[in-house]
Design an enzyme around this catalytic site. Structure first.
Site, PDB file in Angstrom:
ATOM      1  N   GLN A 100       0.844  -1.200   0.000  1.00  0.00           N
ATOM      2  CA  GLN A 100       0.000   0.000   0.000  1.00  0.00           C
ATOM      3  C   GLN A 100       0.877   1.247   0.000  1.00  0.00           C
ATOM      4  O   GLN A 100       1.597   1.527   0.965  1.00  0.00           O
ATOM      5  CB  GLN A 100      -0.950   0.047   1.199  1.00  0.00           C
ATOM      6  CG  GLN A 100      -1.958   1.192   0.990  1.00  0.00           C
ATOM      7  CD  GLN A 100      -2.904   1.448   2.151  1.00  0.00           C
ATOM      8  OE1 GLN A 100      -2.464   1.527   3.293  1.00  0.00           O
ATOM      9  NE2 GLN A 100      -4.182   1.599   1.857  1.00  0.00           N
ATOM     10  N   TYR A 187      -6.104  11.028   3.413  1.00  0.00           N
ATOM     11  CA  TYR A 187      -4.686  11.263   3.122  1.00  0.00           C
ATOM     12  C   TYR A 187      -4.520  11.967   1.764  1.00  0.00           C
ATOM     13  O   TYR A 187      -5.509  12.374   1.147  1.00  0.00           O
ATOM     14  CB  TYR A 187      -3.908   9.945   3.234  1.00  0.00           C
ATOM     15  CG  TYR A 187      -3.974   9.416   4.656  1.00  0.00           C
ATOM     16  CD1 TYR A 187      -3.434  10.152   5.705  1.00  0.00           C
ATOM     17  CD2 TYR A 187      -4.635   8.231   4.960  1.00  0.00           C
ATOM     18  CE1 TYR A 187      -3.524   9.712   7.018  1.00  0.00           C
ATOM     19  CE2 TYR A 187      -4.738   7.783   6.272  1.00  0.00           C
ATOM     20  CZ  TYR A 187      -4.176   8.524   7.300  1.00  0.00           C
ATOM     21  OH  TYR A 187      -4.273   8.102   8.598  1.00  0.00           O
ATOM     22  N   ARG A 234      -7.645   2.391  -3.169  1.00  0.00           N
ATOM     23  CA  ARG A 234      -8.542   2.311  -2.008  1.00  0.00           C
ATOM     24  C   ARG A 234      -9.249   3.641  -1.747  1.00  0.00           C
ATOM     25  O   ARG A 234      -8.607   4.682  -1.657  1.00  0.00           O
ATOM     26  CB  ARG A 234      -7.761   1.902  -0.759  1.00  0.00           C
ATOM     27  CG  ARG A 234      -8.698   1.525   0.384  1.00  0.00           C
ATOM     28  CD  ARG A 234      -7.980   0.839   1.523  1.00  0.00           C
ATOM     29  NE  ARG A 234      -8.865  -0.149   2.128  1.00  0.00           N
ATOM     30  CZ  ARG A 234      -8.939  -0.400   3.430  1.00  0.00           C
ATOM     31  NH1 ARG A 234      -8.166   0.238   4.275  1.00  0.00           N
ATOM     32  NH2 ARG A 234      -9.766  -1.302   3.888  1.00  0.00           N
ATOM     33  N   GLY A 330      -9.960  -6.938   9.129  1.00  0.00           N
ATOM     34  CA  GLY A 330      -8.852  -6.205   9.724  1.00  0.00           C
ATOM     35  C   GLY A 330      -8.508  -6.682  11.113  1.00  0.00           C
ATOM     36  O   GLY A 330      -7.621  -7.517  11.317  1.00  0.00           O
ATOM     37  N   ARG A 331      -9.244  -6.176  12.106  1.00  0.00           N
ATOM     38  CA  ARG A 331      -8.928  -6.528  13.493  1.00  0.00           C
ATOM     39  C   ARG A 331      -9.051  -8.024  13.736  1.00  0.00           C
ATOM     40  O   ARG A 331      -8.291  -8.601  14.526  1.00  0.00           O
ATOM     41  CB  ARG A 331      -9.820  -5.712  14.424  1.00  0.00           C
ATOM     42  CG  ARG A 331      -9.372  -4.249  14.458  1.00  0.00           C
ATOM     43  CD  ARG A 331     -10.439  -3.310  14.939  1.00  0.00           C
ATOM     44  NE  ARG A 331     -11.492  -3.124  13.956  1.00  0.00           N
ATOM     45  CZ  ARG A 331     -12.430  -2.186  14.018  1.00  0.00           C
ATOM     46  NH1 ARG A 331     -12.431  -1.347  15.034  1.00  0.00           N
ATOM     47  NH2 ARG A 331     -13.361  -2.073  13.084  1.00  0.00           N
TER      48      ARG A 331
END
Ligand code: FMN
Length: 373
Positions: A100, A187, A234, A330-331
């Site tokens: 990424q 971002y 993404r 994810g988690r």
């Protein structure tokens, strides 16, 4: 058609053994100084290589692209060598790993910037609802308000596009199967796309076409390095209904459907391999509307990956509807290195330890037990 998490899939000519993905997860454990990928990170990715598809944590393309202490980069020779060590080990396990590529833009602090300069951004609009993490001593740090950014001159933008291209070259040298552009979560690329962060009057601001221009140029540049099928992008479209939800890295699109369906169409025409949708993942966060999922599926013909509070049932549901082809956990994947096997055998899941998410040692990173432990 795609009824199971265990149906194989092809992405950019790579056979994926299942549709369970490790989404990008920042863990702040690179070697210091130098933000260098290390053996602890290699172990972490190797432990999760039974995923059909993996994306690395956000990896800064240049020193100015960093917004959090201890995140890895892919701009120095040492970093490239560190990643090489990881990609080789993952490949030996039959895993697939994309890098990424990350530039935080305004979500940074002078303490993280070369010569303590101001962070760069499309416009002088500070990020207000987010904190960045700076180092205060070896292994220690604190969350601080980002510094006010300075606006990029028009002539500097091609230089940034070139930094993305160079990062793709570095990722290829490091042995990655492909790259994902981080255009989500407020971002740099997202800062160009959103009207809340972009008040430029040149060809990179104003109309949606202009606000998507930076992304378009970056995709074109990295497509000269990797086959376009090996490139993912993404996004994090947020369909917010309440005032609290507007606190999202200080940035919310006024019309997410129009913005991201237009972007998806542009990327479809550029033949990228996949689109990754980071869904809102906090308590009581807004759901992605079904109408958006359906429209996205019609607009984007290649692979769609989703992530954000999925469990097995919800994952199976979106796959069965044909709304997505890959589901990121994810988690859950942080806490369960052998997640595909656990899901397949319906074995109970470990729960995630929140205090060890960012920074620290192997504890809460590579010591989660597998079924066989
Ligand atoms: C510790 C942590 C770090 C993350 N780092 C990144 C990142 O570097 N890049 C990114 O695009 N998303 C990042 N995310 C978002 C995840 O990729 C994912 O979308 C999110 O965790 C929701 O999935 P989950 O509910 O299954 O955890 C991060 C999330 C967590 C919890």
């Amino acid at each position: 058609m795609h009824s199971s998490l265990f149906t194989p899939l092809e992405l950019g000519g790579i056979p994926l053994r299942n549709r369970i993905a490790l989404p990008p997860l920042t863990r702040c454990r690179s070697a210091q100084p130098g933000n260098i990928p290390n053996d602890m990170m290699r172990n972490y990715y190797v432990q999760r290589a039974s995923a059909g598809f993996m994306v690395t944590e956000g990896t800064q393309i240049e020193p100015r692209g960093q917004g959090y202490a201890w995140t890895p980069g892919i701009h120095s020779a040492e970093q490239i060598a560190g990643w090489q060590n990881i990609t080789q080990a993952v490949r030996a396990q039959g895993g697939t790993l994309f890098c990424q590529l990350w530039h935080v833009g305004r979500v940074s602090h002078r303490a993280l910037q070369p010569q303590q300069q101001l962070p760069i951004a499309p416009s002088v609009l500070p990020a207000t609802n987010v904190r960045v993490f700076i180092e205060t001593g070896p292994g220690e740090g604190e969350l601080v308000v980002p510094s006010e950014p300075r606006a990029l001159e028009t002539e500097e933008i091609p230089q940034l596009v070139e930094l993305y291209r160079q990062a793709a070259v570095n990722a290829k040298q490091a042995g990655f199967d492909g790259i994902e552009l981080h255009a989500a979560n407020g971002y740099l690329i997202n800062q160009f796309i959103s009207v809340h962060t972009n008040d430029r009057t040149d060809q990179y601001g104003g109309s949606l076409t202009n606000r998507l221009r930076f992304l378009k140029e970056v995709v074109a540049a990295v497509s000269t390095v990797f086959d376009s099928g090996r490139i993912g992008v993404r996004f994090s479209p947020l369909f917010s209904t309440t005032e609290e939800d507007r606190v999202y890295l200080g940035l919310v699109e006024p019309d997410p459907a129009e913005t991201y369906l237009t972007a998806a169409k542009m990327l479809d025409e550029m033949n990228i391999g996949y689109l990754s949708i980071a869904e809102a993942d906090w308590d009581n966060s807004p759901e992605l509307p079904e109408s958006f999922r359906i429209a996205l599926r019609k607009t984007f013909t290649s692979v769609i990956m989703v992530a954000g509070r999925y469990d097995q049932a919800k994952a199976q549901y979106v796959l069965a509807q044909g709304w997505a082809d890959l589901v990121g956990f994810g988690r859950t994947f942080i806490a369960n290195p052998d997640l595909p096997e656990r899901l397949q055998r319906a074995v109970a899941l470990n729960s995630v330890e929140l205090s060890s998410l960012y920074g620290g040692t192997a504890k809460g990173y590579t010591d989660y037990p597998t079924i066989d432990d």
